[in-house]
Design an enzyme around this catalytic site. Structure first.
Site, PDB file in Angstrom:
ATOM      1  N   ASP A 143     -64.617 -10.693  72.981  1.00 37.83           N
ATOM      2  CA  ASP A 143     -65.907 -10.333  72.453  1.00 37.83           C
ATOM      3  C   ASP A 143     -66.965 -10.122  73.663  1.00 37.83           C
ATOM      4  O   ASP A 143     -66.745 -11.056  74.399  1.00 37.83           O
ATOM      5  CB  ASP A 143     -66.538 -11.427  71.678  1.00 37.83           C
ATOM      6  CG  ASP A 143     -65.727 -11.490  70.272  1.00 37.83           C
ATOM      7  OD1 ASP A 143     -65.109 -10.609  70.161  1.00 37.83           O
ATOM      8  OD2 ASP A 143     -65.869 -12.564  69.509  1.00 37.83           O
ATOM      9  N   ASP A 172     -61.713  -6.902  71.165  1.00 37.95           N
ATOM     10  CA  ASP A 172     -62.129  -7.329  69.944  1.00 37.95           C
ATOM     11  C   ASP A 172     -63.476  -6.507  69.810  1.00 37.95           C
ATOM     12  O   ASP A 172     -63.666  -5.646  69.751  1.00 37.95           O
ATOM     13  CB  ASP A 172     -61.858  -8.788  69.655  1.00 37.95           C
ATOM     14  CG  ASP A 172     -62.148  -9.162  68.391  1.00 37.95           C
ATOM     15  OD1 ASP A 172     -61.892  -8.493  67.327  1.00 37.95           O
ATOM     16  OD2 ASP A 172     -62.176 -10.429  68.168  1.00 37.95           O
ATOM     17  N   ASP A 176     -70.519 -10.186  68.246  1.00 39.81           N
ATOM     18  CA  ASP A 176     -69.956 -11.273  67.060  1.00 39.81           C
ATOM     19  C   ASP A 176     -70.799 -12.486  66.560  1.00 39.81           C
ATOM     20  O   ASP A 176     -71.147 -13.078  67.772  1.00 39.81           O
ATOM     21  CB  ASP A 176     -68.563 -11.448  67.343  1.00 39.81           C
ATOM     22  CG  ASP A 176     -67.609 -10.604  66.754  1.00 39.81           C
ATOM     23  OD1 ASP A 176     -68.104  -9.443  66.625  1.00 39.81           O
ATOM     24  OD2 ASP A 176     -66.189 -10.667  66.770  1.00 39.81           O
ATOM     25  N   ARG A 225     -67.234  -1.614  61.979  1.00 39.26           N
ATOM     26  CA  ARG A 225     -67.994  -2.753  62.073  1.00 39.26           C
ATOM     27  C   ARG A 225     -69.274  -2.479  62.715  1.00 39.26           C
ATOM     28  O   ARG A 225     -69.445  -2.978  63.904  1.00 39.26           O
ATOM     29  CB  ARG A 225     -67.159  -4.077  62.776  1.00 39.26           C
ATOM     30  CG  ARG A 225     -65.658  -4.296  61.770  1.00 39.26           C
ATOM     31  CD  ARG A 225     -65.080  -5.524  62.583  1.00 39.26           C
ATOM     32  NE  ARG A 225     -63.977  -5.847  61.733  1.00 39.26           N
ATOM     33  CZ  ARG A 225     -63.227  -6.929  62.040  1.00 39.26           C
ATOM     34  NH1 ARG A 225     -63.594  -7.753  63.170  1.00 39.26           N
ATOM     35  NH2 ARG A 225     -62.250  -7.158  61.463  1.00 39.26           N
TER      36      ARG A 225
END
Length: 352
Positions: A143, A172, A176, A225
């Site tokens: 991340d 990734d 997040d 996302r």
């Protein structure tokens, strides 16, 4: 006739604490290191050392960062006021910190920023790129910026977060939030070239996150996302989405998203509940859908289009001004991302 939004400049060398917006203004507000000592750092180790040099883990501090921060110059530093680690910027068990890119710019190269069990954090005017969870080197679970475990009041502003591919290439999420992270704003930032933009909630059962604002950001060349929202509330306004390949705003597992005056272009399934039968909800107004395609509905795939309609209402507790969706691409091209002088829109742009 096209409306033109004025641009306000904020001095690049100082944190724009007064400019905090969105849900980060709630729960007591977000001030970062305001009022504390200002220190300069050109390595990751120096960032950790600055945290560890404070009188306590809550002593305010503004860390001005310039140069390239990478694995070669980022080591763990120990002290009573910090809890750092090798191989990433670790903001753990601390509060009242600003990290601000200055001068020629701050680039976190293959090195993620991890916020854990912390509160009142500002990250501004930095680039984080190519953080991997597999391959070499690895950092922060892949991340660019990750938050988890009882995080409160984070403002991330005028940053550039980018990868060079998706999960199969070792990357990734770019942004997040997990395990009880609340009162976060992401503003005037660029997220690009990644399989995953970011998530709120690590699983369908992780519904303790929320109260997150996304405004005046550009998502470009992202698979999905933007964000994925599991439970909680998100306010998503005045963002520019370009080339979303699989899905965009994925509201699921009881989540509620207020989606206002965004501009979606050359993208697929930009809003809905995807990859689950656990429904999420949305309130929509003023959005522009420019060459957006919508796939058919199925049991675990519920796109909001081709004519998105609200299926909930969301109450927003703070004041904000909406630019018209028609001028969002132009405003964001001038303001979003690192090294843009911390410029912001004055909110005067209205739909033609």
């Amino acid at each position: 006739m096209t409306a033109v939004s004025a641009i306000l400049a904020v001095p690049q060398a100082s944190a724009a604490v007064g400019g905090v917006t969105g849900f980060a203004t709630q729960n007591g507000g977000t001030t970062g290191g305001a009022g504390g000592q200002t220190v300069r750092a050109t390595t990751g180790t120096a960032i950790h050392a600055a945290l560890c040099s404070r009188a306590s883990s809550s002593t305010p501090i503004i860390i001005q960062v310039e140069g390239t921060i990478n694995h070669g110059n980022t080591s763990k530093v120990s002290g009573a006021s910090c809890n750092t680690a090798d191989g990433l910027i670790e903001l753990k068990d601390i509060s009242n910190v600003t990290i601000l890119g200055v001068g020629g710019g701050a680039v976190f190269d293959q090195l993620g920023i991890h916020i854990r069990n912390s509160r009142n954090i500002i990250i501004q005017n930095v680039t984080v790129r190519n953080v991997k969870k597999s391959g070499s080197p690895t950092s922060n679970g892949g991340d660019a910026i990750g938050m988890e475990d009882n995080v409160r009041n984070v403002w991330v502003d005028h940053v550039t977060l980018e990868a060079s591919g998706g999960e199969s290439e070792g990357f990734d999420g770019l942004f997040d939030m997990k395990n009880n992270t609340q009162y976060v704003t992401l503003s005037y930032s660029i997220l690009r070239n990644s399989g995953r933009g970011g998530l709120i909630g690590s699983s369908e059962s992780d519904r303790s996150n929320g109260f997150v604002t996304f405004h005046h950001n550009k998502y470009e060349n992202i698979d999905s996302r933007t964000p994925l929202l599991r439970g909680g509330i998100a306010h998503i306004y005045n963002n520019h989405y370009v080339n979303l390949h699989e899905s965009g705003i994925n509201s699921r597992a009881g989540a509620k998203a207020k989606v206002d005056n965004n501009y979606f272009k050359d993208s697929k399934d930009v809003l809905g509940t995807f990859y689950t039968s656990e429904a999420g909800y949305w309130q929509v107004s003023g959005n522009t859908f420019d060459n957006v395609t919508w796939s058919a509905r199925s049991s675990d795939h519920n796109p909001a289009g081709p004519n998105p309609q609200s299926n909930t209402t969301v109450s927003i507790p703070y004041s904000y001004r909406l630019d018209g969706a028609n001028c969002v691409p132009g405003v964001i091209s001038q303001t979003a991302g690192a090294n843009k002088g911390l410029q912001v829109s004055d909110g005067n742009c209205t739909p033609q």
